[in-house]
Enzyme design. Sequence first.
Site, PDB file in Angstrom:
ATOM      1  N   LYS A 100      -2.431 -24.764   3.832  1.00 33.30           N
ATOM      2  CA  LYS A 100      -3.121 -25.964   3.352  1.00 33.30           C
ATOM      3  C   LYS A 100      -4.460 -25.593   2.730  1.00 33.30           C
ATOM      4  O   LYS A 100      -4.820 -26.100   1.666  1.00 33.30           O
ATOM      5  CB  LYS A 100      -3.295 -26.966   4.511  1.00 33.30           C
ATOM      6  CG  LYS A 100      -1.978 -27.623   4.920  1.00 33.30           C
ATOM      7  CD  LYS A 100      -2.034 -28.383   6.233  1.00 33.30           C
ATOM      8  CE  LYS A 100      -0.627 -28.899   6.581  1.00 33.30           C
ATOM      9  NZ  LYS A 100      -0.522 -29.587   7.872  1.00 33.30           N
ATOM     10  N   GLN A 145      -4.070 -31.105  12.924  1.00 31.94           N
ATOM     11  CA  GLN A 145      -2.739 -30.489  12.939  1.00 31.94           C
ATOM     12  C   GLN A 145      -2.016 -30.818  14.254  1.00 31.94           C
ATOM     13  O   GLN A 145      -2.576 -30.659  15.342  1.00 31.94           O
ATOM     14  CB  GLN A 145      -2.881 -28.959  12.762  1.00 31.94           C
ATOM     15  CG  GLN A 145      -1.563 -28.218  12.625  1.00 31.94           C
ATOM     16  CD  GLN A 145      -0.789 -28.551  11.343  1.00 31.94           C
ATOM     17  OE1 GLN A 145      -1.357 -28.934  10.329  1.00 31.94           O
ATOM     18  NE2 GLN A 145       0.510 -28.416  11.401  1.00 31.94           N
ATOM     19  N   ASP A 157      -2.915 -38.115   6.458  1.00 35.38           N
ATOM     20  CA  ASP A 157      -1.519 -38.007   6.906  1.00 35.38           C
ATOM     21  C   ASP A 157      -0.797 -39.346   6.928  1.00 35.38           C
ATOM     22  O   ASP A 157       0.426 -39.378   7.054  1.00 35.38           O
ATOM     23  CB  ASP A 157      -1.489 -37.468   8.347  1.00 35.38           C
ATOM     24  CG  ASP A 157      -1.434 -35.952   8.435  1.00 35.38           C
ATOM     25  OD1 ASP A 157      -0.680 -35.352   7.646  1.00 35.38           O
ATOM     26  OD2 ASP A 157      -2.134 -35.392   9.296  1.00 35.38           O
TER      27      ASP A 157
HETATM   28  N1  GUN Z   1       2.550 -30.878  12.012  1.00 32.88           N
HETATM   29  C1  GUN Z   1       3.714 -30.760  11.320  1.00 32.88           C
HETATM   30  N2  GUN Z   1       3.689 -31.484  10.175  1.00 32.88           N
HETATM   31  C2  GUN Z   1       2.468 -32.091  10.153  1.00 32.88           C
HETATM   32  C3  GUN Z   1       1.853 -32.976   9.227  1.00 32.88           C
HETATM   33  O1  GUN Z   1       2.411 -33.365   8.188  1.00 32.88           O
HETATM   34  N3  GUN Z   1       0.588 -33.375   9.558  1.00 32.88           N
HETATM   35  C4  GUN Z   1      -0.045 -32.973  10.706  1.00 32.88           C
HETATM   36  N4  GUN Z   1      -1.270 -33.445  10.944  1.00 32.88           N
HETATM   37  N5  GUN Z   1       0.522 -32.162  11.593  1.00 32.88           N
HETATM   38  C5  GUN Z   1       1.760 -31.726  11.311  1.00 32.88           C
END
Ligand code: GUN
Length: 288
Positions: free
Chosen positions: A53, A97, A120
Amino acid sequence: MAAAILDGKLVAAEVREAVKAGVERLKEKGVVPGLAVVLVGHDPASQIYVRQKEKACAAVGIASFSYSLPADVSEEELLTLVRRLNFDPKVHGILVQLPLPEHLDPLRVITAIDPTKDVDGFHPLNIGYLSSGLEAPEPCTPKGIIHLLDRYGIEIAGKRAVVVGRSGIVGRPVAQLLLARDATVTVCHSKTVDIAAVTRMADILVVAVGRPRFITADMVKPEAVVVDVGINRLPEGLVGDVDYEGVHEVASYLTPVPGGVGPLTIAMLLVNTLELARGAQVKDAQKC
Ligand code: GUN
């Protein structure tokens, strides 16, 4: 005939180019889009995702601010960081995350994020907006799936869509987005009786269960569009939730693993960060 491949890598590259241009335009107006990424603990998969990311942000000119907290951080400390980021004008999107260590309540943490910085789309308020058919940040993986279908000209309206898995990250929100696009949607889960009978009815089958090769060719309707969200790390490498070899002979379109949905998830995170920086969601939410 063998399935055509839905090439997520290619489509994600196109999206990144568009985001890069959008970021440049916003920077000309004096706004640098900023994303804060919070990682708690040392889960190796999460560490990889977070690094991906950060790299993706750098490549399109988005500022990323990374926070790595110890696995035993208290909930209050984590909430204090989130609240500080809520008030940081350089930060337009906040991502914590998931999954979090056991002692932390993900709902409390997500709910602490300012809904207008919820990159998100996991905040209950935004989930509510989305399921009411209103504008809200759309969760990245579901948004990427819809974009991929659109990019290949796959009709959604009127189609029978079956989603296998009901997670808050993929299953539930992708069902909402498909419904918003006028598909007839069924969600299967661990208590569904005779899953194969349901999946065989799908024109569009989205699978997000985290079980390697769970969907076999006999569970797929001929000519169905199959979207595999699974990323399972096996000794032989990364494997999806769909038995690729078998389903490839039955479906009309299929996403590979890797190189299918995964790259689009990160691309859509960039799109959401840019959109939050533009304040588009804020304005739309106020109109409601
Ligand atoms: N863990 C796995 N996929 C995601 C996501 O799209 N966002 C977040 N915050 N955690 C994740």
